[in-house]
Design a protein around this motif. Structure first.
Motif, PDB file in Angstrom:
ATOM      1  N   MET A  72       1.231  -1.626  -0.061  1.00 40.73           N
ATOM      2  CA  MET A  72       0.115  -0.412  -0.247  1.00 40.73           C
ATOM      3  C   MET A  72       0.952   1.427   0.131  1.00 40.73           C
ATOM      4  O   MET A  72       2.319   0.982   0.537  1.00 40.73           O
ATOM      5  CB  MET A  72      -0.857  -0.270   1.643  1.00 40.73           C
ATOM      6  CG  MET A  72      -0.360  -0.129   2.724  1.00 40.73           C
ATOM      7  SD  MET A  72      -1.437  -0.733   3.669  1.00 40.73           S
ATOM      8  CE  MET A  72      -0.397  -0.447   5.344  1.00 40.73           C
ATOM      9  N   GLU A 133      -8.331   5.069  -2.118  1.00 39.62           N
ATOM     10  CA  GLU A 133      -9.484   5.137  -1.877  1.00 39.62           C
ATOM     11  C   GLU A 133      -9.594   6.154  -1.179  1.00 39.62           C
ATOM     12  O   GLU A 133      -8.474   6.952  -1.060  1.00 39.62           O
ATOM     13  CB  GLU A 133     -10.172   4.703  -0.516  1.00 39.62           C
ATOM     14  CG  GLU A 133     -11.095   3.735  -0.556  1.00 39.62           C
ATOM     15  CD  GLU A 133     -10.640   2.720   0.470  1.00 39.62           C
ATOM     16  OE1 GLU A 133     -10.878   2.454   1.889  1.00 39.62           O
ATOM     17  OE2 GLU A 133     -11.391   0.968  -0.092  1.00 39.62           O
ATOM     18  N   ALA A 135     -10.524   9.990   1.584  1.00 39.49           N
ATOM     19  CA  ALA A 135     -11.144  10.504   2.354  1.00 39.49           C
ATOM     20  C   ALA A 135     -10.589  11.844   2.379  1.00 39.49           C
ATOM     21  O   ALA A 135     -10.105  11.988   1.948  1.00 39.49           O
ATOM     22  CB  ALA A 135     -10.287   9.408   3.376  1.00 39.49           C
ATOM     23  N   MET A 136     -11.297  12.509   3.203  1.00 40.95           N
ATOM     24  CA  MET A 136     -11.465  13.683   3.422  1.00 40.95           C
ATOM     25  C   MET A 136     -11.092  14.082   4.984  1.00 40.95           C
ATOM     26  O   MET A 136     -10.939  13.268   5.511  1.00 40.95           O
ATOM     27  CB  MET A 136     -13.203  14.443   3.269  1.00 40.95           C
ATOM     28  CG  MET A 136     -13.179  16.170   3.579  1.00 40.95           C
ATOM     29  SD  MET A 136     -13.033  16.612   2.046  1.00 40.95           S
ATOM     30  CE  MET A 136     -13.358  18.017   2.640  1.00 40.95           C
ATOM     31  N   GLU A 151      -7.145  12.700   1.032  1.00 44.60           N
ATOM     32  CA  GLU A 151      -5.990  12.175   1.919  1.00 44.60           C
ATOM     33  C   GLU A 151      -6.336  10.581   0.797  1.00 44.60           C
ATOM     34  O   GLU A 151      -8.074  10.122   0.354  1.00 44.60           O
ATOM     35  CB  GLU A 151      -5.915  10.731   3.000  1.00 44.60           C
ATOM     36  CG  GLU A 151      -4.898   9.911   3.468  1.00 44.60           C
ATOM     37  CD  GLU A 151      -4.629   8.379   3.724  1.00 44.60           C
ATOM     38  OE1 GLU A 151      -6.464   8.153   3.634  1.00 44.60           O
ATOM     39  OE2 GLU A 151      -3.747   8.306   4.045  1.00 44.60           O
ATOM     40  N   TYR A 155      -3.937  -0.019  -2.809  1.00 48.56           N
ATOM     41  CA  TYR A 155      -3.507  -0.681  -2.198  1.00 48.56           C
ATOM     42  C   TYR A 155      -4.196  -1.468  -2.938  1.00 48.56           C
ATOM     43  O   TYR A 155      -4.996  -1.907  -3.685  1.00 48.56           O
ATOM     44  CB  TYR A 155      -4.416  -1.282  -0.643  1.00 48.56           C
ATOM     45  CG  TYR A 155      -5.524  -1.564  -0.595  1.00 48.56           C
ATOM     46  CD1 TYR A 155      -6.011   0.097   0.170  1.00 48.56           C
ATOM     47  CD2 TYR A 155      -6.195  -2.087  -0.366  1.00 48.56           C
ATOM     48  CE1 TYR A 155      -7.212   0.060   0.015  1.00 48.56           C
ATOM     49  CE2 TYR A 155      -7.986  -2.788   0.020  1.00 48.56           C
ATOM     50  CZ  TYR A 155      -8.033  -1.255   0.256  1.00 48.56           C
ATOM     51  OH  TYR A 155      -9.686  -1.097   0.511  1.00 48.56           O
TER      52      TYR A 155
ATOM     53  N   LEU B  58      -1.880   9.221   9.094  1.00 52.02           N
ATOM     54  CA  LEU B  58      -2.442   8.573   8.223  1.00 52.02           C
ATOM     55  C   LEU B  58      -1.728   7.220   7.866  1.00 52.02           C
ATOM     56  O   LEU B  58      -2.379   6.065   8.511  1.00 52.02           O
ATOM     57  CB  LEU B  58      -3.077   8.807   7.180  1.00 52.02           C
ATOM     58  CG  LEU B  58      -4.127   9.881   8.024  1.00 52.02           C
ATOM     59  CD1 LEU B  58      -5.081  10.952   6.653  1.00 52.02           C
ATOM     60  CD2 LEU B  58      -5.705   9.153   8.556  1.00 52.02           C
ATOM     61  N   ARG B  62      -2.909   3.005   9.651  1.00 48.52           N
ATOM     62  CA  ARG B  62      -3.084   2.156   9.204  1.00 48.52           C
ATOM     63  C   ARG B  62      -2.376   1.311   9.175  1.00 48.52           C
ATOM     64  O   ARG B  62      -3.000   0.244   9.820  1.00 48.52           O
ATOM     65  CB  ARG B  62      -3.529   3.051   7.635  1.00 48.52           C
ATOM     66  CG  ARG B  62      -3.676   1.658   6.605  1.00 48.52           C
ATOM     67  CD  ARG B  62      -3.534   2.179   5.121  1.00 48.52           C
ATOM     68  NE  ARG B  62      -4.874   3.425   4.989  1.00 48.52           N
ATOM     69  CZ  ARG B  62      -4.656   4.732   4.725  1.00 48.52           C
ATOM     70  NH1 ARG B  62      -3.043   4.563   4.426  1.00 48.52           N
ATOM     71  NH2 ARG B  62      -5.340   5.053   4.818  1.00 48.52           N
ATOM     72  N   PHE B  86      -9.781  -0.755   3.699  1.00 44.97           N
ATOM     73  CA  PHE B  86      -9.685  -0.132   4.638  1.00 44.97           C
ATOM     74  C   PHE B  86     -10.793   0.980   4.164  1.00 44.97           C
ATOM     75  O   PHE B  86     -11.191   0.791   3.453  1.00 44.97           O
ATOM     76  CB  PHE B  86      -8.202   0.321   4.004  1.00 44.97           C
ATOM     77  CG  PHE B  86      -6.743  -0.095   4.682  1.00 44.97           C
ATOM     78  CD1 PHE B  86      -6.746  -0.729   5.822  1.00 44.97           C
ATOM     79  CD2 PHE B  86      -6.304  -0.883   3.683  1.00 44.97           C
ATOM     80  CE1 PHE B  86      -5.359  -1.041   5.854  1.00 44.97           C
ATOM     81  CE2 PHE B  86      -5.549  -1.230   3.827  1.00 44.97           C
ATOM     82  CZ  PHE B  86      -5.006  -1.468   4.494  1.00 44.97           C
ATOM     83  N   THR B  88     -11.237   4.952   6.209  1.00 51.25           N
ATOM     84  CA  THR B  88     -10.796   5.824   6.766  1.00 51.25           C
ATOM     85  C   THR B  88     -12.104   7.369   7.072  1.00 51.25           C
ATOM     86  O   THR B  88     -13.266   7.750   6.836  1.00 51.25           O
ATOM     87  CB  THR B  88      -9.496   7.143   6.256  1.00 51.25           C
ATOM     88  OG1 THR B  88      -8.864   5.985   5.604  1.00 51.25           O
ATOM     89  CG2 THR B  88      -9.503   8.205   6.788  1.00 51.25           C
ATOM     90  N   ALA B  90     -13.064  10.541   9.472  1.00 52.39           N
ATOM     91  CA  ALA B  90     -12.796  12.108   9.990  1.00 52.39           C
ATOM     92  C   ALA B  90     -13.563  12.041  11.593  1.00 52.39           C
ATOM     93  O   ALA B  90     -15.007  11.934  11.535  1.00 52.39           O
ATOM     94  CB  ALA B  90     -12.794  12.997   8.967  1.00 52.39           C
TER      95      ALA B  90
END
Lengths: 166, 108
Positions: A72, A133, A135-136, A151, A155, B58, B62, B86, B88, B90
């Motif tokens: 990853m 993926e 992500a905020m 982010e 992976y 992160l 992880r 995975f 994620t 917030a």
């Protein structure tokens, strides 16, 4: 004389946000173009070599597999203040928001590139089942938080085939 | 990484046969960076680009979520985890929850 000085200071103070955003635009563009250029040259260096990264769910070759492991890479990137501001203004009218594009595209490209480099360096023949993926992060529920970051995680399963052909 | 634990995000461990399944295993962690690094990242945001503080935060988180998932799998006597995913989220300002989950199995 003191009056003009005072007026000048007041003007300077009022124009401060303008300078900050102009600086953000200038240095942001310089910095981001440098990052993109660096990525471009790194990708050029791998040109002509097979790209082992795929999102197939099964190995593409029916050869004996020696080993496999989860690989990853992740990165968090943020647009500049200028880009956030223009994005915010554009948001009022709707439509395409180009200012966010640059860093979002960069983030995805860079992790997939790094995953490829990692796979090549560790001697893997293939990376399958790639997932990306988004992500905020650091979006605060209240307050005027300037930080907006995204982010990206890529992976997949890296595979090394046995040396002996069968 | 735990020794001898095979991880894969495909349905099987490539090249190996699954002999037993132990169900879902998971690991999660919530992490926050200290306020100075938050300010640093906020300033770095002025020009945009990579925010290293958050990247590191992160990645550490992880890895910890993965470790916890592997501990869970080891506790059940599994030697591999397949279909690892995975997520994620917030949970609060400047903090992130990292979640890893998969199916614990034994491979020959």
């Amino acid at each position: 004389m003191a009056g003009t000085n005072f007026l000048f200071c007041q003007l300077l103070f009022a124009a401060l946000p303008l300078f900050i955003y102009l600086g953000s635009w200038l240095f942001g563009n310089l910095h981001q173009n440098k990052l993109l250029l660096k990525l471009d040259t790194e990708e050029k260096a791998l040109e002509g070599r097979a790209n082992p990264v795929t999102n197939l769910s099964k190995p593409s070759q029916a050869r004996q597999i020696e080993s496999s492991s989860l690989v990853m890479e992740s990165i968090s990137v943020g647009p500049s203040w200028w880009q956030m501001m223009t994005g915010g203004i554009k948001n009022l009218f709707g439509g395409k928001i180009h200012s966010y594009d640059k860093m979002l595209t960069y983030g995805r490209r860079v992790i997939i590139h790094r995953l490829r480099v990692q796979a090549i360096q560790s001697g893997f023949d293939e990376v399958i089942n790639l997932r990306v993926e988004t992500a905020m992060i650091s979006k605060k529920s209240k307050g005027d938080d300037k930080t907006a970051a995204f982010e990206f995680t890529a992976y997949g399963t890296a595979i090394r085939y046995s040396a002996s052909q069968d | 990484m735990s020794q001898g634990m095979h991880l894969s995000n495909t349905e099987t461990v490539p090249g190996k046969l699954i002999t037993a399944s132990f169900g879902l295993v998971q690991g999660s962690t919530v992490r926050a960076k200290n306020v100075f690094k938050d300010i640093g990242a906020g300033l770095k945001n002025m020009v945009g680009g990579e925010l290293k503080a958050y990247t590191e935060l992160l990645q550490e988180a992880r890895n910890e979520a993965l470790q916890r998932m592997m501990m869970d799998a080891q506790g059940r006597g599994a030697n591999a985890i397949v279909n690892v995913r995975f997520a994620t989220s917030a949970v609060a300002g400047g903090a992130a929850e990292l979640f890893a989950y998969g199916t614990a199995v034994t491979v020959e």
